[in-house]
Structure formats: C-alpha cells, structure tokens
Design a protein around this motif. Structure first.
Motif, short mmCIF file in Angstrom:
data_model
loop_
_atom_site.label_atom_id
_atom_site.label_comp_id
_atom_site.label_asym_id
_atom_site.label_seq_id
_atom_site.Cartn_x
_atom_site.Cartn_y
_atom_site.Cartn_z
N ASP A 107 0.85 -1.18 0.00
CA ASP A 107 0.00 0.00 0.00
C ASP A 107 0.89 1.24 0.00
OD1 ASP A 107 -2.01 1.86 0.37
OD2 ASP A 107 -2.45 1.27 2.42
N ARG A 108 0.51 2.23 -0.82
CA ARG A 108 1.26 3.48 -0.82
C ARG A 108 0.81 4.30 0.38
NH1 ARG A 108 3.11 6.07 -5.70
NH2 ARG A 108 1.50 4.88 -6.76
N GLY A 109 1.74 4.57 1.26
CA GLY A 109 1.44 5.35 2.46
C GLY A 109 1.31 6.83 2.16
N GLY A 110 0.93 7.58 3.14
CA GLY A 110 0.78 9.03 3.00
C GLY A 110 2.08 9.73 2.67
N ASP A 111 3.21 9.11 3.04
CA ASP A 111 4.52 9.71 2.76
C ASP A 111 5.06 9.28 1.40
OD1 ASP A 111 5.05 7.06 3.28
OD2 ASP A 111 6.62 7.44 4.75
N GLY A 112 4.29 8.48 0.64
CA GLY A 112 4.72 8.03 -0.67
C GLY A 112 5.49 6.73 -0.65
N GLY A 113 5.83 6.23 0.54
CA GLY A 113 6.54 4.96 0.66
C GLY A 113 5.57 3.78 0.57
N TRP A 114 6.12 2.61 0.39
CA TRP A 114 5.29 1.40 0.26
C TRP A 114 5.38 0.57 1.53
CZ3 TRP A 114 2.21 1.23 -3.85
CH2 TRP A 114 2.55 1.94 -4.98
N SER A 115 4.24 0.02 1.96
CA SER A 115 4.22 -0.87 3.12
C SER A 115 3.37 -2.08 2.78
CB SER A 115 3.67 -0.16 4.36
OG SER A 115 2.36 0.28 4.14
N GLU A 116 3.85 -3.26 3.17
CA GLU A 116 3.17 -4.50 2.82
C GLU A 116 1.86 -4.65 3.60
OE1 GLU A 116 4.14 -9.26 2.36
OE2 GLU A 116 5.71 -7.86 2.92
N VAL A 117 0.85 -5.17 2.91
CA VAL A 117 -0.44 -5.48 3.53
C VAL A 117 -0.48 -7.00 3.67
CG1 VAL A 117 -2.94 -5.26 3.37
CG2 VAL A 117 -1.48 -3.49 2.39
N ASP A 118 -0.20 -7.50 4.88
CA ASP A 118 -0.04 -8.93 5.10
C ASP A 118 -1.30 -9.74 4.82
OD1 ASP A 118 2.63 -8.69 5.88
OD2 ASP A 118 2.07 -8.24 7.95
N ALA A 119 -2.45 -9.22 5.18
CA ALA A 119 -3.69 -9.98 5.10
C ALA A 119 -4.24 -10.06 3.68
CB ALA A 119 -4.73 -9.37 6.02
N ALA A 120 -3.52 -9.54 2.69
CA ALA A 120 -4.09 -9.48 1.35
C ALA A 120 -3.29 -10.23 0.30
CB ALA A 120 -4.23 -8.02 0.93
N SER A 121 -2.28 -11.00 0.67
CA SER A 121 -1.51 -11.76 -0.31
C SER A 121 -2.30 -12.97 -0.78
CB SER A 121 -0.19 -12.21 0.30
OG SER A 121 0.59 -11.09 0.64
N ALA A 122 -1.93 -13.49 -1.95
CA ALA A 122 -2.65 -14.65 -2.49
C ALA A 122 -1.70 -15.52 -3.29
CB ALA A 122 -3.80 -14.19 -3.38
N THR A 123 -2.07 -16.78 -3.42
CA THR A 123 -1.37 -17.72 -4.29
C THR A 123 -2.37 -18.23 -5.30
OG1 THR A 123 0.12 -18.36 -2.50
CG2 THR A 123 -0.04 -19.86 -4.36
N VAL A 124 -2.03 -18.10 -6.57
CA VAL A 124 -2.93 -18.57 -7.63
C VAL A 124 -2.24 -19.72 -8.36
CG1 VAL A 124 -4.13 -16.38 -7.90
CG2 VAL A 124 -2.10 -16.80 -9.24
N PRO A 125 -2.99 -20.75 -8.69
CA PRO A 125 -2.38 -21.89 -9.38
C PRO A 125 -2.04 -21.56 -10.82
CG PRO A 125 -4.73 -22.24 -9.08
CD PRO A 125 -4.40 -20.97 -8.38
N TRP A 126 -0.97 -22.13 -11.31
CA TRP A 126 -0.59 -21.99 -12.71
C TRP A 126 -1.67 -22.71 -13.55
CZ3 TRP A 126 3.02 -18.95 -14.69
CH2 TRP A 126 3.34 -19.09 -16.04
N PRO A 127 -2.18 -22.05 -14.55
CA PRO A 127 -3.25 -22.68 -15.35
C PRO A 127 -2.79 -24.01 -15.95
CG PRO A 127 -3.07 -20.36 -15.87
CD PRO A 127 -1.90 -20.69 -14.99
N GLY A 128 -3.65 -25.00 -15.83
CA GLY A 128 -3.37 -26.31 -16.42
C GLY A 128 -2.51 -27.20 -15.54
N SER A 129 -2.12 -26.72 -14.35
CA SER A 129 -1.29 -27.58 -13.50
C SER A 129 -2.12 -28.32 -12.48
CB SER A 129 -0.21 -26.77 -12.79
OG SER A 129 -0.78 -25.80 -11.95
#
Length: 143
Positions: free
Chosen positions: A121-143
């Motif tokens: 997420d882009r913070g108010g100071d313009g820096g980036w901070s990770e949003v832990d609760a929003a990561s995902a893993t998607v399967p490779w199609p056809g695997s």
C-alpha cells in the motif's frame, strides 16, 4: 412587582459549571468509544481494498496467460518470465506492477509452479508498506 421572564422571580444567565462538566464528560466518553472503532474500520477498509487489488492482479495474470497462449499458436508460457514483459503483464525489473494506490509483486511461476501475489500500500509519505492480510497464491493454469 414587575414581571419576570422566568417563574419564581429568578433570571437565568447561562449554564452552571456542573452542567458544563457533565456535557464534557459525556462527550469524552463518546469519543473514547467511537475513535477506536473508526480506526478499526479504516484498517478493515484498507485490507479490503488491498484484497481487491490482489484479485485484479490474479485476473490480469490469467488474462495475460490466455493472451500469450492465443498469440503463440496455443503454446502456453513456460513460466512467469515469459509473460512479465511490456507486451503482456508489464512488470518492472522486480516483477512489480502498480495498480492505483497498490503495488503488486508477482513471484514463483517457474516451470508451472503456483504464482504468489503480494501487495503493498502506498502510504501518505509516498513509501510502500506490505499489507499482510491481502496476499494470495494462484495456481498456474493447467497444472
């Protein structure tokens, strides 16, 4: 005897100190109860927006996979590196893609492995901070 605007001959000049203190205490209690809930709702909204960005990232990945397959005589990409360039996903050198106020980082995807999508997420100071609760893993199609 003259007429008075208030009954029993007393005139009222304003609020008493006790009345003012009572109102201030009630407002303080309300602020103490409402403020934490407000900040909790702001955090929940931030996580929900980040999850939406991850869903968009997964959608872009699958659309890019399909586009690559159609443009290359139905040959599927061997890995994420085949579809990360400007012609497809448009990832930068760090496998990142900026989507509005969020930056998605794609990982994995080599030899048909699952693809992870992390969001910052882009913070108010313009820096980036990770949003832990929003990561995902998607399967490779056809695997």
């Amino acid at each position: 005897m003259g007429s008075f605007p208030y009954p029993h001959g007393r005139s009222q000049q304003g609020f008493t100190l006790i009345e003012l203190i009572t109102v201030i205490i009630i407002l303080g209690i309300l602020a103490a109860v409402v403020t934490p809930r407000y900040f909790s709702m702001v955090d929940d909204a931030r996580v929900a927006a980040a999850r939406g960005a991850v869903a968009e990232g997964a959608s872009r990945f699958y659309m890019t996979f399909a586009d690559y397959t159609l443009n290359n005589s139905h040959t599927t990409p061997a890995g994420l590196s085949d579809i990360s360039g400007a012609a497809y996903l448009g990832l930068d050198g760090g496998n990142r893609l900026v989507v509005g106020d969020f930056r998605l980082t794609y990982g994995g995807g080599a030899d048909g492995a699952d693809v992870t999508i992390d969001v910052e997420d882009r913070g108010g100071d313009g820096g980036w901070s990770e949003v832990d609760a929003a990561s995902a893993t998607v399967p490779w199609p056809g695997s």
